[in-house]
Write an enzyme that holds these catalytic residues in place. Sequence first.
Site, PDB file in Angstrom:
ATOM      1  N   ARG A  50       0.856  -1.184   0.000  1.00  0.00           N
ATOM      2  CA  ARG A  50       0.000   0.000   0.000  1.00  0.00           C
ATOM      3  C   ARG A  50       0.887   1.227   0.000  1.00  0.00           C
ATOM      4  NH1 ARG A  50      -3.440  -1.440   5.191  1.00  0.00           N
ATOM      5  NH2 ARG A  50      -1.330  -2.061   5.733  1.00  0.00           N
ATOM      6  N   ASP A  52       1.459   5.423   0.089  1.00  0.00           N
ATOM      7  CA  ASP A  52       0.832   6.603   0.706  1.00  0.00           C
ATOM      8  C   ASP A  52       0.369   7.599  -0.359  1.00  0.00           C
ATOM      9  OD1 ASP A  52       1.066   5.882   3.358  1.00  0.00           O
ATOM     10  OD2 ASP A  52       3.050   6.786   3.602  1.00  0.00           O
ATOM     11  N   TYR A 113      12.139  -0.028  -4.470  1.00  0.00           N
ATOM     12  CA  TYR A 113      11.668   1.367  -4.498  1.00  0.00           C
ATOM     13  C   TYR A 113      12.778   2.275  -5.005  1.00  0.00           C
ATOM     14  CZ  TYR A 113       7.494   0.309  -1.689  1.00  0.00           C
ATOM     15  OH  TYR A 113       6.287  -0.174  -1.231  1.00  0.00           O
ATOM     16  N   ARG A 200      11.122   6.913   3.059  1.00  0.00           N
ATOM     17  CA  ARG A 200      11.100   8.373   3.195  1.00  0.00           C
ATOM     18  C   ARG A 200      11.905   8.814   4.424  1.00  0.00           C
ATOM     19  NH1 ARG A 200       4.928   9.606   3.160  1.00  0.00           N
ATOM     20  NH2 ARG A 200       5.744  11.635   3.799  1.00  0.00           N
TER      21      ARG A 200
END
Lengths: 248, 248
Positions: A50, A52, A113, A200
Amino acid sequence: MPRYKLTIEYDGTPYAGWQRQAGLPSVQGVVETAIARFCSAEVTITTAGRTDAGVHASAQTVHVDLERDWPADKVRDALNAHLSQAGEAVSVLTAERVAQDFDARFSALRRHYLYRILNRRSPAALDARRVWWVPRPLDAEKMHEAAQRLIGYHDFTTFRATQCQAKSPLRSLDVLDVTRHGEMIEIRASARSFLHNQIRSFAGSLAEVGFGRWTADDLQAALEARDRARCGMVAPPYGLYLIGVDYA
Amino acid sequence: MPRYKLTIEYDGTPYAGWQRQAGLPSVQGVVETAIARFCSAEVTITTAGRTDAGVHASAQTVHVDLERDWPADKVRDALNAHLSQAGEAVSVLTAERVAQDFDARFSALRRHYLYRILNRRSPAALDARRVWWVPRPLDAEKMHEAAQRLIGYHDFTTFRATQCQAKSPLRSLDVLDVTRHGEMIEIRASARSFLHNQIRSFAGSLAEVGFGRWTADDLQAALEARDRARCGMVAPPYGLYLIGVDYA
């Protein structure tokens, strides 16, 4: 019911994130609606991860069970037709028939990522909402060196959101590479799974190293403190891309 | 009055083109407004090339005369602050003091454009409004071979818009390269100057070659016919980028 694996690209900008939420546009909701229009049946899709609000994907993976055994290419083309018609920033790259034991979430062996930083004096115009704009010079080599301190099996409490729902903060980080390509700095992260806001939090803390405010030792000390208060900045969502998920 | 050369990046999507038009958002208008806010004086900027609605630039060049001798970096930063505050998709990459005889339009020796085609079955999501999406397979090598027939000094009547205001259709084309990078096909065009819609006309006609509907001989015959009706499709504006302007 035949199971399909879908690989999906999306621009996260117009969505409140992956997860379906009442009254808010979500990538999950948009894809489920397209499937419902195509199949005339309510479905729930399962995702590898999932993302953001504002986070993008060049290769998100989901699975879904359909009532009929459609040719996989027809599923892809029909979903894209519905998504385009609705003006959504979501595209189905591939659809494949998979075995019933394939699970987009639990069968995933590794997630990849990319975090992009535009490191120049002038703001992003063409890449607005696609990168984190950092006007102060960053030393990408120092960031890469320090990042290697995070590789391995660790308690990543420092680098996860306080609202992270994972039972354990222990994760194995396989890759955290920082490279500069002209004005663009790319951070590539790979692991079996990540905690909420982990990448992040890495990107923001590595920026502290890139500015020269933190040393590699400071980064390692922050990791070892297992204390969320020791994290650097949390970098904004729009620099982050889910770029691939590996399965057996 | 001191003259400044500005290099500008913009996303063409929200603008009705470069040129200032009453009641419509334009890149020229947005930059002139930012300068007016900074200098408290009305100015007119001169550009290397007016781009159409939807066309992007990674390095457009303009010149402007200011009433005061500002440090060039202050001009850049102040304009970016005003542009960001207004939420514009325009960024000033560099500002330089130049001699009074520098003219962004007339001093330009060579203009460089890039046209991007996303050649895959699935629509663009992350690159929507940044590429021309062509789902049918294109043969980029055949496109490149045929493109070489257009190099040189020619009457390009076939490849210019009927509303083109240039006095002569004669132009010298220096570079027209077509290369494939995975799903992306890039067309790079360089010349001292271009006619209105020339590169989009090239891109659309080269696509006919890429589909196998035209041969290189067909493309050459279209050129030699000097007849706008013999042009292929005119490719959409949002695949086109002004990527550089050379000066002495």
